[in-house]
Design an enzyme around this catalytic site. Structure first.
Site, mmCIF file in Angstrom:
data_model
loop_
_atom_site.group_PDB
_atom_site.id
_atom_site.type_symbol
_atom_site.label_atom_id
_atom_site.label_comp_id
_atom_site.label_asym_id
_atom_site.label_seq_id
_atom_site.Cartn_x
_atom_site.Cartn_y
_atom_site.Cartn_z
ATOM 1 N N GLN A 1 -18.251 5.003 3.892
ATOM 2 C CA GLN A 1 -19.302 5.765 4.053
ATOM 3 C C GLN A 1 -18.599 6.331 5.453
ATOM 4 O O GLN A 1 -18.528 6.961 6.367
ATOM 5 C CB GLN A 1 -20.471 5.890 3.731
ATOM 6 C CG GLN A 1 -20.558 6.751 2.189
ATOM 7 C CD GLN A 1 -22.482 6.795 2.470
ATOM 8 O OE1 GLN A 1 -22.900 6.135 2.007
ATOM 9 N NE2 GLN A 1 -23.127 7.552 3.212
ATOM 10 N N LYS B 1 -23.277 0.074 -7.456
ATOM 11 C CA LYS B 1 -24.025 0.479 -6.746
ATOM 12 C C LYS B 1 -25.677 -0.608 -6.473
ATOM 13 O O LYS B 1 -26.157 -0.729 -5.986
ATOM 14 C CB LYS B 1 -24.953 1.811 -6.132
ATOM 15 C CG LYS B 1 -23.836 2.463 -5.627
ATOM 16 C CD LYS B 1 -24.405 3.916 -4.708
ATOM 17 C CE LYS B 1 -23.354 4.692 -4.371
ATOM 18 N NZ LYS B 1 -24.135 6.242 -4.025
ATOM 19 N N ARG C 1 2.446 -8.329 4.491
ATOM 20 C CA ARG C 1 1.998 -8.432 3.502
ATOM 21 C C ARG C 1 2.815 -7.697 2.374
ATOM 22 O O ARG C 1 3.366 -6.510 2.149
ATOM 23 C CB ARG C 1 0.726 -7.388 4.153
ATOM 24 C CG ARG C 1 -0.390 -6.216 3.041
ATOM 25 C CD ARG C 1 -1.415 -7.053 3.444
ATOM 26 N NE ARG C 1 -2.535 -6.749 3.018
ATOM 27 C CZ ARG C 1 -3.654 -5.699 2.795
ATOM 28 N NH1 ARG C 1 -3.715 -5.696 4.289
ATOM 29 N NH2 ARG C 1 -4.077 -5.863 1.423
ATOM 30 N N HIS D 1 -1.881 4.571 -2.030
ATOM 31 C CA HIS D 1 -3.243 5.242 -1.389
ATOM 32 C C HIS D 1 -2.758 6.335 -2.278
ATOM 33 O O HIS D 1 -4.033 6.842 -2.953
ATOM 34 C CB HIS D 1 -2.809 4.735 -0.149
ATOM 35 C CG HIS D 1 -2.918 4.176 1.183
ATOM 36 N ND1 HIS D 1 -3.616 3.742 1.025
ATOM 37 C CD2 HIS D 1 -3.018 3.899 1.825
ATOM 38 C CE1 HIS D 1 -4.112 3.428 1.768
ATOM 39 N NE2 HIS D 1 -3.036 3.004 2.560
ATOM 40 N N GLU E 1 0.471 -1.887 -0.096
ATOM 41 C CA GLU E 1 0.457 -0.011 -0.020
ATOM 42 C C GLU E 1 1.231 1.501 -0.147
ATOM 43 O O GLU E 1 0.235 2.778 0.281
ATOM 44 C CB GLU E 1 -1.079 0.071 1.003
ATOM 45 C CG GLU E 1 -2.517 -0.695 1.172
ATOM 46 C CD GLU E 1 -2.655 -2.053 0.939
ATOM 47 O OE1 GLU E 1 -3.639 -2.842 0.657
ATOM 48 O OE2 GLU E 1 -1.992 -2.775 1.054
ATOM 49 N N TYR F 1 3.930 1.913 1.944
ATOM 50 C CA TYR F 1 4.392 2.408 3.292
ATOM 51 C C TYR F 1 5.581 2.731 2.948
ATOM 52 O O TYR F 1 6.034 2.096 2.299
ATOM 53 C CB TYR F 1 3.328 1.569 3.855
ATOM 54 C CG TYR F 1 1.909 2.036 4.817
ATOM 55 C CD1 TYR F 1 2.017 3.689 4.940
ATOM 56 C CD2 TYR F 1 0.764 1.394 4.342
ATOM 57 C CE1 TYR F 1 0.307 3.562 4.999
ATOM 58 C CE2 TYR F 1 -0.533 1.697 4.577
ATOM 59 C CZ TYR F 1 -0.369 2.921 5.006
ATOM 60 O OH TYR F 1 -2.242 3.366 4.971
#
Length: 676
Positions: free
Chosen positions: A346, A428, A221, A259, A171, A173
């Protein structure tokens, strides 16, 4: 190992050996930032959170990331595990999970250049596009100390009672930053060649294994697809995987995307299972268990990935927010009762990004377990719920579960309310799962349904409590020409009652406006994995550098020309979710949707929509003009009942006509039922 529909989950539910441990099944609850550690009474809240998921039978639970030192904290309040006494305070959490038969691993995460702190560090002094701080380039001494810090952090976790650690190497990092030339421009022993770029994470795994011994579970990971320019190609990822295995890792979990990547990875716009081939590439390189992750949210998909041989285990994070008993329900034959994660972000990611503890739209209990009860009421009431949208469904199912006698009135011939409109938007359709879940819960707990019946005051006499969840109707603005044949409401468009022409003006650029615009320019609601990869420039084989086969922002042809407008002078879409808004905005840009802010609506006629922008008149030619100009609450019935002295509570859109806010509606419904 089958549910009531005859579906088999034999592979997912079978044990597997990892290091010195035999795991009870092949499902990991993946790491999530929860911010529960910053809450009052944090240990009790973390015990409740993790123990509930252990009772749900995940084999391994991985915590949110603990930094191994001060430089690695994601933000100034981020959790650390470099102090032994503080680490030992976590022992009750470990014991609560282990008492339920699961293993608990602490994730060790050094944020690197993503750390939102002054003095953040990285292999090279290159600022991340999502961080305002420029990192300091680590010296050789810094690097060696950080290796020692990881080993110390792992030893602290072991002393606290954790069964193992997950070393975060994906990710974008710190460890991931060392492995690729995108961020590693060094020319010393820690950069340049592949061997040198891999050295840092390999040395960390080796140090952790030496410090903690053979019985301690070590998960690494690995980034299986960076999705950034100058990311790792498949052969380098495979080479790193083999080195990590040789250094002592027991399990290789896979991460997808940095990210800062311009490709969505976990939001609802991403097809289920699209990343499985990336995990399969890693699995082909090693003999230890390899874990597939990201956009896996049903036992059927998990079983398919495992049975096909693409992975040995499955990691799901947010699905365990939606339903902590995911695995247990599958094992007991109740997979149809799983409350499925809809990947909306959300209340999980967006809450975390706004410094709130983690939550879940479809499960208000998540992260707030200590605030709710599951024991039946001592004083059952006869309850009427009027309206079968999100708020009404949540209220009715929760109240009936708690022992109340519930009747649900719905004027339409089907349940769902505004959810039926929301699920028409691209991606959705995951709301189908929410409707399936609630339909099952209503039946299980004996809710009496009155579909196709618009409840009157007389129908509601004799009830102890009436809940009004009648929702909203589209607001029609006071504008000359608003009754023109070209005008349609968002509800008419999303419900399929009206078909838009080739040129469309969308009045309103909030969440509904963006959903409508994407609905209009997207030919298919649910993208296949291959179509998604083509749209966003991803190599479907995850073989080339960074797995990027093209520009994620390259234009996509569409037959419709859509213009989206808003009266606010702010940037259109500014109020969208932090973790999904950028995806919607980029998707619309890719489809050529123009967005205008600061407009004044003048009138509508045969020529189209007339506006003023910067004081200058302008006409937007449009075959169709779609009104996304807000909602009005449906409150007439509540007012009539209150006038007769009935006990009435309004919730959801009937209480406050905000955007189509299922998060608020479901939370209000569950909490109201709890309070009866």
């Amino acid at each position: 190992m089958q549910d009531g529909q005859g579906k088999s989950f034999a592979t997912m539910l079978s044990p597997i050996r990892a290091g010195q441990h035999t795991l009870r099944n092949r499902v990991i609850m993946g790491s999530m930032h929860t911010r529960l550690e910053a809450e009052p009474d944090s240990i009790a809240k973390q015990i409740a959170f993790y123990a509930e998921r252990a009772r749900g039978e995940a084999a391994i639970l991985v915590t949110g990331g603990f930094s191994p030192n001060a430089e690695g904290m994601f933000d100034p309040e981020g959790p650390r595990i470099d102090d032994l006494e503080n680490a030992r305070s976590l022992r009750p959490i470990c014991e609560s999970v282990q008492a339920e038969g699961s293993l608990l691993c602490a994730q060790l995460l050094h944020a690197g250049r993503y750390a939102k702190i002054e003095g953040c560090v990285a292999p090279s002094p290159i600022r991340a596009p999502i961080n305002r701080y420029v990192p300091r380039e680590m010296t050789d001494a810094d690097i060696r100390q950080t290796i020692e810090d990881f080993a110390n952090a792992a030893a602290n976790a072991q002393a606290a009672g954790f069964d193992g650690v997950e070393i975060m190497g994906s990710e974008g990092y710190l460890l991931n930053e060392f492995t690729v030339t995108h961020t590693n421009k060094r020319e010393d022993d820690w950069g340049g060649s592949v061997e040198n770029r891999h050295r840092f994470p390999v040395e960390i795994v080796r140090a952790v294994r030496e410090r903690c011994g053979p019985d301690f579970l070590v998960i690494y990971r690995i980034s299986a697809a960076d999705l950034v320019e100058d990311g790792a190609p498949a052969e380098e990822i495979a080479e790193l995987a083999r080195k990590i295995e040789a250094a002592g890792a027991d399990i290789l979990n896979t991460g997808i995307g940095w990210h800062e990547a311009r490709v969505p990875t976990i939001a609802y716009q991403v097809p289920r299972g699209v990343w499985r081939k990336a995990a399969a590439n890693v699995k082909a390189a090693v003999s230890i268990p390899v874990v597939a992750s990201n956009r896996i949210n049903t036992p059927e998909l998990a079983e398919d990935i495992l049975a096909s041989g693409d992975a040995d285990m499955i990691s799901m994070a947010r699905p365990f927010l939606a339903d902590p008993h995911f695995v247990k329900k599958a094992r007991e034959g109740h997979a149809d009762e799983i409350n499925t994660c809809i990947a909306c972000n959300q209340a999980c990611l967006d809450f975390i990004f706004s410094d709130r503890p983690v939550g879940c739209l479809v499960n208000p209990r998540a992260g707030r377990e200590t605030e709710f009860r599951d024991t039946p009421t001592d004083t059952p009431q006869k309850v009427a719920v009027v309206g079968g949208g999100a708020a009404g469904l949540a209220t009715a199912s929760e109240a009936a579960m708690l022992g109340h006698d519930v009747t649900l009135f719905e004027a339409q011939d089907k349940l769902g309310g505004q959810l039926n409109l929301a699920r028409a938007a691209p991606g959705k359709e995951e709301f189908n799962e929410t409707l399936r879940y609630y339909g099952g819960q209503l039946q299980k707990h004996g809710v009496k349904l009155r579909l196709g019946q618009r409840a009157s005051v007389d129908d509601l006499s004799g009830f102890d409590h009436v809940v009004i969840s009648t929702g909203v109707t589209p607001r029609i603005p006071d504008l000359p020409g608003v009754d023109h044949p070209s005008v349609a409401t968002y509800a008419e468009i999303l419900a399929g009652d009206r078909v838009a022409g080739d040129t469309v003006a969308v009045m309103g650029a909030g969440g509904i406006g963006h959903d409508v615009a994407e609905f209009l320019v997207t030919e298919t609601k649910a993208q296949s994995p291959d179509a998604f990869c083509e749209t966003w420039g991803v190599d479907p084989n995850f073989a080339i550098s960074g797995a990027l086969a093209g520009d994620p922002l390259a234009p996509v042809q569409t037959r419709r020309k859509v213009v989206m407008l808003q009266r606010k002078a702010s940037k259109p879409g500014a109020g969208l979710g932090v973790s999904t808004g950028w995806i919607l905005r980029n998707a619309l840009r890719k489809h050529g949707v123009e967005a205008l802010g600061g407009v004044v609506y003048d009138r509508i006629d045969d020529a189209g929509l007339h506006i003023l922008i910067d004081g200058e008149p302008k006409t937007i030619p449009a075959d169709t003009i779609v009104l996304c100009t807000g909602q009005e609450p449906e409150q007439a019935l509540a007012e009539s009942l209150a006038a007769q002295g009935a006990t009435v509570t309004m919730i959801g859109g009937a209480k406050e006509a905000a955007e189509l806010d299922a998060l608020r509606a479901i939370d209000e419904g569950v909490r109201l039922a709890q309070s009866l």
